[in-house]
Design a protein around this motif. Structure first.
Motif, PDB file in Angstrom:
ATOM      1  N   VAL A   1       1.323  -1.191  -0.174  1.00  0.00           N
ATOM      2  CA  VAL A   1       0.410  -0.198   0.279  1.00  0.00           C
ATOM      3  C   VAL A   1       0.920   1.137   0.136  1.00  0.00           C
ATOM      4  O   VAL A   1       2.276   1.270   0.588  1.00  0.00           O
ATOM      5  CB  VAL A   1      -1.266   0.174   0.683  1.00  0.00           C
ATOM      6  CG1 VAL A   1      -2.023  -1.452   0.536  1.00  0.00           C
ATOM      7  CG2 VAL A   1      -0.072   0.260   3.115  1.00  0.00           C
ATOM      8  N   SER A   2       0.557   2.255  -0.447  1.00  0.00           N
ATOM      9  CA  SER A   2       1.113   3.659  -0.561  1.00  0.00           C
ATOM     10  C   SER A   2       0.079   4.569  -0.042  1.00  0.00           C
ATOM     11  O   SER A   2      -0.988   4.198  -0.056  1.00  0.00           O
ATOM     12  CB  SER A   2       0.560   4.276  -1.547  1.00  0.00           C
ATOM     13  OG  SER A   2       1.737   5.326  -1.388  1.00  0.00           O
ATOM     14  N   GLU A   3       0.362   4.674   1.046  1.00  0.00           N
ATOM     15  CA  GLU A   3      -0.728   5.515   1.915  1.00  0.00           C
ATOM     16  C   GLU A   3      -1.450   7.054   1.453  1.00  0.00           C
ATOM     17  O   GLU A   3      -2.127   7.961   1.566  1.00  0.00           O
ATOM     18  CB  GLU A   3       0.314   5.570   3.655  1.00  0.00           C
ATOM     19  CG  GLU A   3      -0.122   4.209   4.675  1.00  0.00           C
ATOM     20  CD  GLU A   3       0.141   4.148   5.563  1.00  0.00           C
ATOM     21  OE1 GLU A   3      -0.042   3.159   6.433  1.00  0.00           O
ATOM     22  OE2 GLU A   3       1.293   5.013   6.007  1.00  0.00           O
ATOM     23  N   GLY A   4      -0.103   7.920   1.951  1.00  0.00           N
ATOM     24  CA  GLY A   4       0.279   9.064   0.938  1.00  0.00           C
ATOM     25  C   GLY A   4       0.017   9.852   2.538  1.00  0.00           C
ATOM     26  O   GLY A   4       0.043   9.588   3.441  1.00  0.00           O
ATOM     27  N   GLU A   5      -0.554  11.077   2.219  1.00  0.00           N
ATOM     28  CA  GLU A   5      -0.532  12.083   3.384  1.00  0.00           C
ATOM     29  C   GLU A   5      -1.941  11.780   3.644  1.00  0.00           C
ATOM     30  O   GLU A   5      -2.729  12.077   2.505  1.00  0.00           O
ATOM     31  CB  GLU A   5       0.079  14.141   3.196  1.00  0.00           C
ATOM     32  CG  GLU A   5       1.044  13.797   2.499  1.00  0.00           C
ATOM     33  CD  GLU A   5       2.580  13.094   3.198  1.00  0.00           C
ATOM     34  OE1 GLU A   5       1.773  14.036   4.958  1.00  0.00           O
ATOM     35  OE2 GLU A   5       3.162  12.835   3.384  1.00  0.00           O
ATOM     36  N   ARG A   6      -2.129  13.240   5.367  1.00  0.00           N
ATOM     37  CA  ARG A   6      -3.568  13.008   5.610  1.00  0.00           C
ATOM     38  C   ARG A   6      -3.917  14.096   5.744  1.00  0.00           C
ATOM     39  O   ARG A   6      -2.677  15.779   5.865  1.00  0.00           O
ATOM     40  CB  ARG A   6      -2.924  13.199   7.619  1.00  0.00           C
ATOM     41  CG  ARG A   6      -4.329  12.421   8.117  1.00  0.00           C
ATOM     42  CD  ARG A   6      -4.350  12.026   9.470  1.00  0.00           C
ATOM     43  NE  ARG A   6      -5.561  11.690  10.225  1.00  0.00           N
ATOM     44  CZ  ARG A   6      -5.179  10.847  11.512  1.00  0.00           C
ATOM     45  NH1 ARG A   6      -4.222  11.181  12.160  1.00  0.00           N
ATOM     46  NH2 ARG A   6      -6.135  10.764  11.575  1.00  0.00           N
ATOM     47  N   TYR A   7      -4.992  14.576   5.301  1.00  0.00           N
ATOM     48  CA  TYR A   7      -5.724  16.252   4.584  1.00  0.00           C
ATOM     49  C   TYR A   7      -6.502  16.031   5.494  1.00  0.00           C
ATOM     50  O   TYR A   7      -7.076  15.258   6.232  1.00  0.00           O
ATOM     51  CB  TYR A   7      -6.142  15.733   3.185  1.00  0.00           C
ATOM     52  CG  TYR A   7      -5.367  15.680   2.383  1.00  0.00           C
ATOM     53  CD1 TYR A   7      -4.968  16.940   1.225  1.00  0.00           C
ATOM     54  CD2 TYR A   7      -5.113  14.557   1.683  1.00  0.00           C
ATOM     55  CE1 TYR A   7      -4.434  17.146   0.608  1.00  0.00           C
ATOM     56  CE2 TYR A   7      -3.523  14.531   1.062  1.00  0.00           C
ATOM     57  CZ  TYR A   7      -3.453  15.592  -0.063  1.00  0.00           C
ATOM     58  OH  TYR A   7      -2.736  15.475  -0.964  1.00  0.00           O
ATOM     59  N   ILE A   8      -6.805  17.719   5.574  1.00  0.00           N
ATOM     60  CA  ILE A   8      -7.859  18.799   6.989  1.00  0.00           C
ATOM     61  C   ILE A   8      -8.570  19.203   5.658  1.00  0.00           C
ATOM     62  O   ILE A   8      -8.200  19.512   4.407  1.00  0.00           O
ATOM     63  CB  ILE A   8      -6.979  19.206   7.109  1.00  0.00           C
ATOM     64  CG1 ILE A   8      -5.792  17.956   8.111  1.00  0.00           C
ATOM     65  CG2 ILE A   8      -8.178  20.017   8.280  1.00  0.00           C
ATOM     66  CD1 ILE A   8      -6.611  18.066   9.209  1.00  0.00           C
ATOM     67  N   VAL A   9      -9.714  19.349   6.288  1.00  0.00           N
ATOM     68  CA  VAL A   9     -11.151  20.042   5.257  1.00  0.00           C
ATOM     69  C   VAL A   9     -10.949  21.141   5.762  1.00  0.00           C
ATOM     70  O   VAL A   9     -10.645  21.264   6.461  1.00  0.00           O
ATOM     71  CB  VAL A   9     -12.706  19.216   5.663  1.00  0.00           C
ATOM     72  CG1 VAL A   9     -13.505  20.252   4.696  1.00  0.00           C
ATOM     73  CG2 VAL A   9     -12.684  17.957   5.727  1.00  0.00           C
ATOM     74  N   SER A  10     -10.614  22.230   4.319  1.00  0.00           N
ATOM     75  CA  SER A  10     -10.269  23.789   4.250  1.00  0.00           C
ATOM     76  C   SER A  10     -11.465  24.105   4.520  1.00  0.00           C
ATOM     77  O   SER A  10     -11.933  24.951   4.734  1.00  0.00           O
ATOM     78  CB  SER A  10      -9.461  24.079   3.535  1.00  0.00           C
ATOM     79  OG  SER A  10      -9.433  23.653   1.459  1.00  0.00           O
ATOM     80  N   SER A  11     -12.795  24.021   3.996  1.00  0.00           N
ATOM     81  CA  SER A  11     -13.603  24.619   3.478  1.00  0.00           C
ATOM     82  C   SER A  11     -14.908  23.548   2.940  1.00  0.00           C
ATOM     83  O   SER A  11     -14.824  22.464   2.145  1.00  0.00           O
ATOM     84  CB  SER A  11     -14.303  25.423   2.470  1.00  0.00           C
ATOM     85  OG  SER A  11     -13.409  25.516   1.096  1.00  0.00           O
ATOM     86  N   VAL A  12     -15.843  23.377   2.591  1.00  0.00           N
ATOM     87  CA  VAL A  12     -17.562  22.893   2.520  1.00  0.00           C
ATOM     88  C   VAL A  12     -18.487  24.388   2.227  1.00  0.00           C
ATOM     89  O   VAL A  12     -18.635  25.355   2.498  1.00  0.00           O
ATOM     90  CB  VAL A  12     -17.728  22.498   3.323  1.00  0.00           C
ATOM     91  CG1 VAL A  12     -19.466  21.459   2.923  1.00  0.00           C
ATOM     92  CG2 VAL A  12     -17.290  21.471   3.868  1.00  0.00           C
ATOM     93  N   LYS A  13     -18.275  24.100   0.821  1.00  0.00           N
ATOM     94  CA  LYS A  13     -19.360  25.502  -0.008  1.00  0.00           C
ATOM     95  C   LYS A  13     -20.346  24.665  -0.818  1.00  0.00           C
ATOM     96  O   LYS A  13     -21.095  23.031  -0.761  1.00  0.00           O
ATOM     97  CB  LYS A  13     -18.831  25.667  -0.817  1.00  0.00           C
ATOM     98  CG  LYS A  13     -17.374  26.819  -0.925  1.00  0.00           C
ATOM     99  CD  LYS A  13     -17.348  27.178  -1.640  1.00  0.00           C
ATOM    100  CE  LYS A  13     -15.900  27.990  -1.346  1.00  0.00           C
ATOM    101  NZ  LYS A  13     -15.251  28.802  -2.541  1.00  0.00           N
ATOM    102  N   LEU A  14     -22.379  25.163  -0.967  1.00  0.00           N
ATOM    103  CA  LEU A  14     -23.543  24.467  -1.315  1.00  0.00           C
ATOM    104  C   LEU A  14     -23.409  24.863  -2.588  1.00  0.00           C
ATOM    105  O   LEU A  14     -23.523  26.336  -2.609  1.00  0.00           O
ATOM    106  CB  LEU A  14     -24.084  24.417  -0.143  1.00  0.00           C
ATOM    107  CG  LEU A  14     -23.817  23.439   0.912  1.00  0.00           C
ATOM    108  CD1 LEU A  14     -25.686  23.388   1.921  1.00  0.00           C
ATOM    109  CD2 LEU A  14     -24.535  22.006   0.728  1.00  0.00           C
ATOM    110  N   ALA A  15     -23.910  24.366  -3.582  1.00  0.00           N
ATOM    111  CA  ALA A  15     -24.120  25.606  -4.936  1.00  0.00           C
ATOM    112  C   ALA A  15     -25.048  24.544  -5.625  1.00  0.00           C
ATOM    113  O   ALA A  15     -25.392  23.395  -5.341  1.00  0.00           O
ATOM    114  CB  ALA A  15     -23.199  25.278  -5.626  1.00  0.00           C
ATOM    115  N   GLY A  16     -25.686  25.256  -7.110  1.00  0.00           N
ATOM    116  CA  GLY A  16     -26.636  24.708  -7.413  1.00  0.00           C
ATOM    117  C   GLY A  16     -28.381  24.943  -7.053  1.00  0.00           C
ATOM    118  O   GLY A  16     -28.007  26.269  -6.670  1.00  0.00           O
ATOM    119  N   ASP A  17     -28.619  24.557  -6.908  1.00  0.00           N
ATOM    120  CA  ASP A  17     -30.595  24.858  -6.988  1.00  0.00           C
ATOM    121  C   ASP A  17     -30.454  24.485  -5.609  1.00  0.00           C
ATOM    122  O   ASP A  17     -31.642  23.412  -5.043  1.00  0.00           O
ATOM    123  CB  ASP A  17     -31.410  24.334  -7.829  1.00  0.00           C
ATOM    124  CG  ASP A  17     -33.018  24.805  -8.181  1.00  0.00           C
ATOM    125  OD1 ASP A  17     -32.759  25.602  -6.990  1.00  0.00           O
ATOM    126  OD2 ASP A  17     -33.972  24.043  -8.742  1.00  0.00           O
TER     127      ASP A  17
END
Length: 769
Positions: A260-276
């Motif tokens: 396996v290749s784990e990679g880096e751990r990511y943090i959520v920077s922002s969450v946006k809502l779009a559309g109808d």
């Protein structure tokens, strides 16, 4: 007479224009060499007929067509004047198929499987089909981990152009997974990651789970579990580089290596809502389980988009699309999400169609539906409808589909398909015990009589101590809005004198009851009954408890016998929010019951309350808590009738103590006589976890428990010594078997008193808590 021969398939395929015969009109066709095959069958495959012009090309086509049937070993076309002679040699027919050494599979099932693959009795024998049959047998063994299997096939010619096939099988031992290695894992220990897998190295339960036998399907599922584990903990770039499965030279051991290749751990920077956004953004954001600053979790992100989709579905937007688009910043190790919402058109339910109910009436199923025709489509209501239909327990399967209505973009049908199962039961039993002697019992019950959804049962029991006969009836939809109605009648006799209880009772009575739903998962109930109980107490016996004598003094004549009338009225409330009937992991069950007998000879009231709650500690671990209290008191200065007392001890209350052995008691002639009491307290705490080695199988679980409880008498009855609250701890195991839930417990009482009766191992059927 001119006679030419065109023999063999190769000759037929390469017939040249330099043929040995000139084209001619066929006057007749003759078939030679047939034994089992009908001449008409051969003619049906021939591409020529009388009156056709015979050519080299048609001769080749005839040979090719007959070879293609697979019925014939050799085909020749001969020309005798204007007559075409088709000479054939039939393939032998398979007369019998035998297996020697077959243990892993059922012989009939294996024979059936080969027949479905085209190799069976009465079929034409073909060497190529035999080879395919051998490969299929080996493939079946490989699915069971038997890589060392050896198959030797013997073909024995028989009379009338038949053969017997014998498969001599040396199954060998199943290959075991000796080692599973995960290479490249640093964030989590290999032990932690392997605990996610179904595949395991051999352990004490492997003989049952078979999880130590390699399966490609199980490995694929395990790899997906591994991937989800990393993605749910922030490793957005996690990847499985390679998977290697090797087997030892003796084909007994399997080694699995996952890179396996784990990679880096990511943090959520922002969450946006779009559309109808047809709903307020604040309302939609309440469904988002992913917040800025959180560690990325694919599971929580999927749950968030599903929650938004469910909100839209509840308002009629059945085909809403909610998708999250990521924006990855590798330098900052952050990921931002934009959730696009496309509600589509509002959808209505055109029609509800019920199929598969051969006995049960449509109305019985429709009355459980929470999704209505003509209303907005609501996915939650559809799911709830399926749960309610399934909960009736009238069907072995309940499936609901919601196909779009052809030619429309805003309508669906709700198709409910059920599979009936037997809803009637007849049981007859016989037994023997030292206390009761020969015991006969029987019952007849039908929970869906005449397909009406109504329940009827008749019970009968005989024994030296207890005898009873009873009839019960329940109509769950007495009214169209779900009010239930039922009645019960009974006649019971109890004669426990052989157990040193100096009294006898004989009761006859009946009652009527109603249940009223007040919410989707809440109901209230009311009932009224009449009971006539004849009590006979031996007041002259020195072993008769004081409580019995006081009852006799008040209600019975000098003949030690009396008949007492009571008119119990009941009212109850119940709320059930558990997520499962057999294996709940969250939710609660609450019950409150009040019983009062304001008229008749016996006047009393009883109140009880029970609260169960389930807490998910982890995905596989659940904490279960249960609390019960009960209180009874006589009216008009009377005591509560002793046969209406509460009892405790045993399964369902305080394990480790004998059933009904806690609470007030008297000692008569050296024996402890348990009397019960008017106040009852029970507390249970239990942890439920999967059994090691069973993987994700939820039908078998176990865990530690702690029980506490006691029964007390009224203050005026303080002569009876109840003692302190009894406590116990131990280990319990639950098995959801084909016969219903079974529970076993091994308990150790924590504060045993001098006259307590213990029973450390106990068994219970029909409940999981």
């Amino acid at each position: 007479m001119k006679k030419n021969f065109i023999a063999g398939l190769l000759a037929a395929l390469f017939v040249s224009s330099a043929s040995a015969f000139e084209p001619f009109v066929i006057k007749d066709i003759r078939i030679d060499g047939i034994q089992r095959t009908e001449a008409g069958t051969v003619f049906s495959y021939l591409p020529i007929k009388v009156g056709d012009t015979m050519t080299d090309e048609k001769a080749a086509q005839a040979i090719k067509a007959l070879f293609a049937t697979g019925f014939f070993k050799d085909v020749r076309v001969e020309i005798e004047g204007d007559v075409v002679v088709v000479a054939i040699e039939e393939r032998p027919a398979i007369a019998q198929i035998d297996f020697v050494g077959l243990k892993e599979f059922d012989k009939d099932q294996m024979t059936k499987g080969l027949a479905e693959a085209g190799f069976g009795v009465s079929r034409s024998f073909d060497r190529s089909m035999l080879e395919r049959a051998e490969q299929e047998l080996k493939r079946q063994y490989l699915t069971r981990g038997k890589y060392a299997v050896s198959i030797t096939t013997t073909v024995t010619p028989l009379e009338r152009n038949r053969v017997a096939i014998n498969f001599n099988i040396d199954e060998g031992d199943a290959a075991k997974i000796r080692q599973i290695n995960i290479v490249g894992a640093q964030a989590f220990s290999e032990k932690e990651l392997l605990s996610l897998f179904q595949l395991r190295t051999p352990n004490w339960i492997s003989w049952y789970t078979k999880n130590d036998q390699y399966s490609k399907q199980k490995l694929s599922a395990d790899l997906e579990s591994l991937r989800s584990y990393y993605l749910d903990r922030g490793y957005l770039e996690f990847n499985i580089e390679s998977t290697q499965v090797s087997i030892s030279a003796d084909k007994k051991d399997i080694y699995i290596t996952i890179s396996v290749s784990e990679g880096e751990r990511y943090i959520v920077s922002s969450v946006k809502l779009a559309g109808d956004l047809i709903l307020p953004e604040d309302e939609l954001r309440k469904s988002m389980q992913v917040k800025p600053g959180d560690i990325f979790s694919r599971e929580r992100l999927n749950e968030s988009t599903k929650a938004i989709s469910d909100k839209l579905s509840a308002r009629g937007y059945a085909f809403a699309n909610v998708n999250a688009a990521p924006e990855v910043s590798k330098e900052r190790r952050q990921v931002a999400f934009t959730v696009y919402v496309d509600p589509g058109k509002r959808t209505y339910v055109r029609r509800i169609n019920v199929t598969g109910n051969t006995k049960t009436r449509d109305e019985v199923i429709r009355q459980e539906m929470r999704q209505m025709e003509g209303a907005w489509y609501d996915d939650e209501r559809v799911k709830r409808s399926r749960e309610r239909v399934d909960k009736t327990d009238y069907f072995s399967e309940v499936n609901i589909e919601t196909p779009p209505v052809p030619g429309t973009t805003d309508q669906v049908d709700v198709n409910v398909n059920v599979a009936e199962k037997s809803t009637g039961s007849v049981s007859v039993g016989a037994g023997f015990s030292q206390s009761e002697g020969v015991i006969l019992s029987g019952s007849v019950a039908q929970s869906n009589i005449f397909g009406s959804g109504r329940y009827v049962s008749l019970q009968l029991g005989t024994g030296k101590i207890n005898r009873a006969i009873g009839l019960s009836y329940t109509n769950p939809y007495f009214t169209v809005d779900g009010v239930s109605q039922g009645f019960d009648v009974y006649h019971r006799k109890s004669n426990p004198t052989s157990l040193d209880y100096a009294y006898k009772t004989e009761s006859t009575g009946g009652g009527i009851r109603f249940g009223i739903p007040i919410a989707e998962k809440q109901s209230i109930s009311f009932g009224a009954a009449f009971d006539f109980t004849k009590v006979e107490i031996d007041r002259e016996d020195s072993d008769t408890p004081v409580q019995y004598i006081r009852f006799s003094d008040k209600f019975c004549s000098s003949k030690n016998a009396c008949g007492n009338v009571s008119v119990p009225l009941t009212a109850g409330w119940a709320s059930d929010t558990k997520d499962s009937v057999l294996n709940p992991t969250r939710g609660a069950l609450q019950k409150a019951i009040f019983e009062i007998s304001p008229a008749g000879d016996l006047k009393y009231y009883k109140m009880s309350y029970q609260h169960q709650r389930y807490f998910p500690i982890t995905r596989d671990m659940t904490l279960m808590l249960n609390g019960e209290v009960g209180y009874a008191k006589g009216l008009g200065g009377q005591e509560v009738p002793f046969f209406k007392n509460y009892f405790a001890g045993g399964p369902g209350s305080v394990r480790g103590f004998e059933t009904s052995s806690l609470g007030p008691y008297e000692i008569k002639s050296g024996d402890v006589v348990h009397l019960g009491g008017t106040r009852r307290f029970i507390f249970n705490a239990e942890l439920s976890v999967p059994v090691p080695g069973f993987g994700k199988d939820k039908s078998v679980r176990f865990g530690p428990f702690f029980d506490a409880g006691q029964v007390y008498a009224d203050s005026e009855s303080s002569v009876y010594d109840a003692g302190p609250v009894r406590m116990s701890a131990g280990l319990a195991a639950t098995w959801v078997s084909p016969f219903g839930p079974l529970k076993f417990s091994l308990a150790q009482p924590l504060n045993k008193q001098e006259n307590d009766k213990l029973e450390r191992f106990q068994f219970q059927m029909g409940t999981t808590f």
